[in-house]
Design an enzyme around this catalytic site. Structure first.
Site, short mmCIF file in Angstrom:
data_model
loop_
_atom_site.label_atom_id
_atom_site.label_comp_id
_atom_site.label_asym_id
_atom_site.label_seq_id
_atom_site.Cartn_x
_atom_site.Cartn_y
_atom_site.Cartn_z
N GLU A 154 -6.40 -0.56 0.31
CA GLU A 154 -4.96 -0.91 0.42
C GLU A 154 -4.37 0.05 1.68
O GLU A 154 -4.70 1.11 1.34
CB GLU A 154 -4.36 -0.84 -0.57
CG GLU A 154 -2.82 -1.26 -0.68
CD GLU A 154 -1.88 -0.86 -2.05
OE1 GLU A 154 -2.38 -0.14 -2.82
OE2 GLU A 154 -1.08 -1.63 -2.28
N HIS A 166 -2.21 2.92 3.09
CA HIS A 166 -1.41 3.94 2.55
C HIS A 166 -0.84 4.73 3.61
O HIS A 166 -0.52 5.87 3.67
CB HIS A 166 -2.15 4.79 1.58
CG HIS A 166 -2.58 4.28 0.12
ND1 HIS A 166 -3.50 3.34 0.14
CD2 HIS A 166 -2.04 4.60 -0.77
CE1 HIS A 166 -3.62 3.11 -1.27
NE2 HIS A 166 -2.54 3.68 -1.89
N ASP A 195 -6.63 5.02 -3.50
CA ASP A 195 -6.68 4.60 -4.91
C ASP A 195 -8.05 4.65 -5.65
O ASP A 195 -8.40 5.31 -6.70
CB ASP A 195 -6.29 3.26 -5.10
CG ASP A 195 -4.58 2.90 -4.77
OD1 ASP A 195 -4.21 4.10 -4.46
OD2 ASP A 195 -4.16 1.91 -4.79
N HIS A 227 -4.43 1.88 -9.39
CA HIS A 227 -3.61 0.80 -8.21
C HIS A 227 -2.85 -0.10 -9.19
O HIS A 227 -3.15 -0.77 -10.07
CB HIS A 227 -4.80 0.06 -7.55
CG HIS A 227 -4.25 -1.21 -6.69
ND1 HIS A 227 -3.43 -1.00 -5.56
CD2 HIS A 227 -4.45 -2.58 -6.84
CE1 HIS A 227 -3.10 -2.21 -5.04
NE2 HIS A 227 -3.57 -3.08 -5.88
N GLU A 270 -1.10 -2.88 -9.33
CA GLU A 270 -1.37 -4.19 -9.33
C GLU A 270 -2.43 -4.47 -10.23
O GLU A 270 -2.36 -5.71 -10.76
CB GLU A 270 -1.10 -4.89 -8.05
CG GLU A 270 0.10 -4.92 -7.29
CD GLU A 270 0.35 -3.64 -6.33
OE1 GLU A 270 -0.45 -2.67 -6.60
OE2 GLU A 270 0.85 -3.67 -5.45
N HIS A 288 4.53 4.13 -3.52
CA HIS A 288 3.03 3.78 -2.75
C HIS A 288 3.19 4.60 -1.38
O HIS A 288 3.89 4.76 -0.70
CB HIS A 288 3.24 2.36 -2.44
CG HIS A 288 2.22 2.18 -1.76
ND1 HIS A 288 0.64 1.88 -2.21
CD2 HIS A 288 1.87 1.71 -0.31
CE1 HIS A 288 -0.04 1.77 -1.40
NE2 HIS A 288 0.47 1.37 -0.26
N GLU A 337 0.86 10.37 -4.49
CA GLU A 337 -0.51 10.14 -3.78
C GLU A 337 -0.72 11.02 -2.68
O GLU A 337 -1.89 11.68 -2.89
CB GLU A 337 -0.38 8.60 -3.43
CG GLU A 337 -0.58 7.54 -4.58
CD GLU A 337 -0.77 6.03 -3.95
OE1 GLU A 337 -1.49 5.43 -4.55
OE2 GLU A 337 0.05 5.58 -2.98
ZN LIG Z 1 -2.21 3.86 -3.86
#
Ligand SMILES: [Zn+2]
Length: 261
Positions: A34, A36, A45, A120, A122, A177, A182
């Site tokens: 994903e 970032h 992640d 992650h 989701e 996010h 992170e």
């Molecule tokens: Zn992430």
């Protein structure tokens, strides 16, 4: 016997010996591919969940399975959205199937203590569903002694830590996010993979309290990050990792009745 907490580094015979012990606990890191933002790679992640699982495993004498690399679709309100190139996601049915299959596979190996360490946002509910389906199937086959824990690492960062690390206010984990959490963890664990010069220091994204499909791309900041990572530091990463690791280790120790080490 070959020594590593990471199962994929072991030979099959050392692995079998390790999981033959009653107390064997296997942690499965689950990530995503994903975007970032411009300052971090696509596999944040994966890297974070795998590294944390490794540290928890060292502490608990557990094992870490090869990570689930892809995850469920990025949601606009928590990951910028699945419309962004680079983000490469699985359908929910696939995530459910992976979680179910891995649970059944480790059960077949004799593992009776299993934990999914999610990195992650989701993924969570679909991992839950996969585990639930696997346990139903195992029960029908007469296997009732497998216990599975599901956790997301940020849920172990307590309010005191949040107050300490976000003195100017905390926007919530969904908007984190590509933000301070992170990025700080990455600066601590993988500094060579972060380019702080590329951080876009913009105010947090303003998202509606509902979803719209198809997504309205203009709701996601151009950076792809939902909050600024400008305040991220490796020192914050040390604190975050320490608190998350301690919380996860304590939860797993208690749930699985592991002896204090
Ligand atoms: Zn992430």
């Amino acid at each position: 016997m070959r020594q590593s907490v990471y199962i994929e580094d072991l030979d099959a015979f050392s692995y079998r010996e390790a999981v033959a012990q009653d107390s064997a606990l296997v942690l499965i890191p689950v990530g995503s591919i994903e975007q970032h933002g411009p300052h971090m790679p696509l596999n944040v992640d994966v890297l974070l969940s795998r590294a944390m699982a490794g540290q928890v495993a060292e502490e608990l004498k557990a094992l870490v399975a090869a990570p689930v690399v892809y995850g469920y679709k990025s949601q606009q309100r928590s990951g910028g959205g699945n419309h962004l190139p680079g983000t490469t996601s699985l359908d929910a049915s696939t995530v459910i199937s992976i979680a179910k299959t891995l649970t059944l596979e480790f059960a077949r190996h004799g593992v009776r203590k299993l934990a999914f360490l999610n990195g992650h946002f989701e993924n969570y509910q679909f991992l839950y569903e996969g585990v639930d389906l696997a346990l139903r199937e195992l029960r029908l086959a007469g296997i009732e002694d497998l216990k599975v824990v599901l956790l997301s690492y940020w849920d172990f960062i307590d309010d005191a830590t949040i107050a300490e690390l976000y003195p100017d206010g905390f926007t919530g984990w969904d908007l984190e996010h590509g933000g301070v959490l992170e990025t700080s963890l990455m600066l601590h664990l993988y500094p060579e993979k972060v380019d702080m010069a590329e951080v876009v220091d913009a105010p947090p994204a303003v998202m509606p309290t509902y979803d719209v499909l198809p997504v309205r791309p203009e709701l996601t900041p151009a950076s792809g990050c939902l909050s600024s990572a400008a305040a991220a530091t490796a020192e914050k990463g040390v604190t975050l990792l320490k608190r998350a690791r301690a919380g996860m280790s304590a939860a797993l120790t208690s749930e699985f009745g592991l002896a204090e080490r």
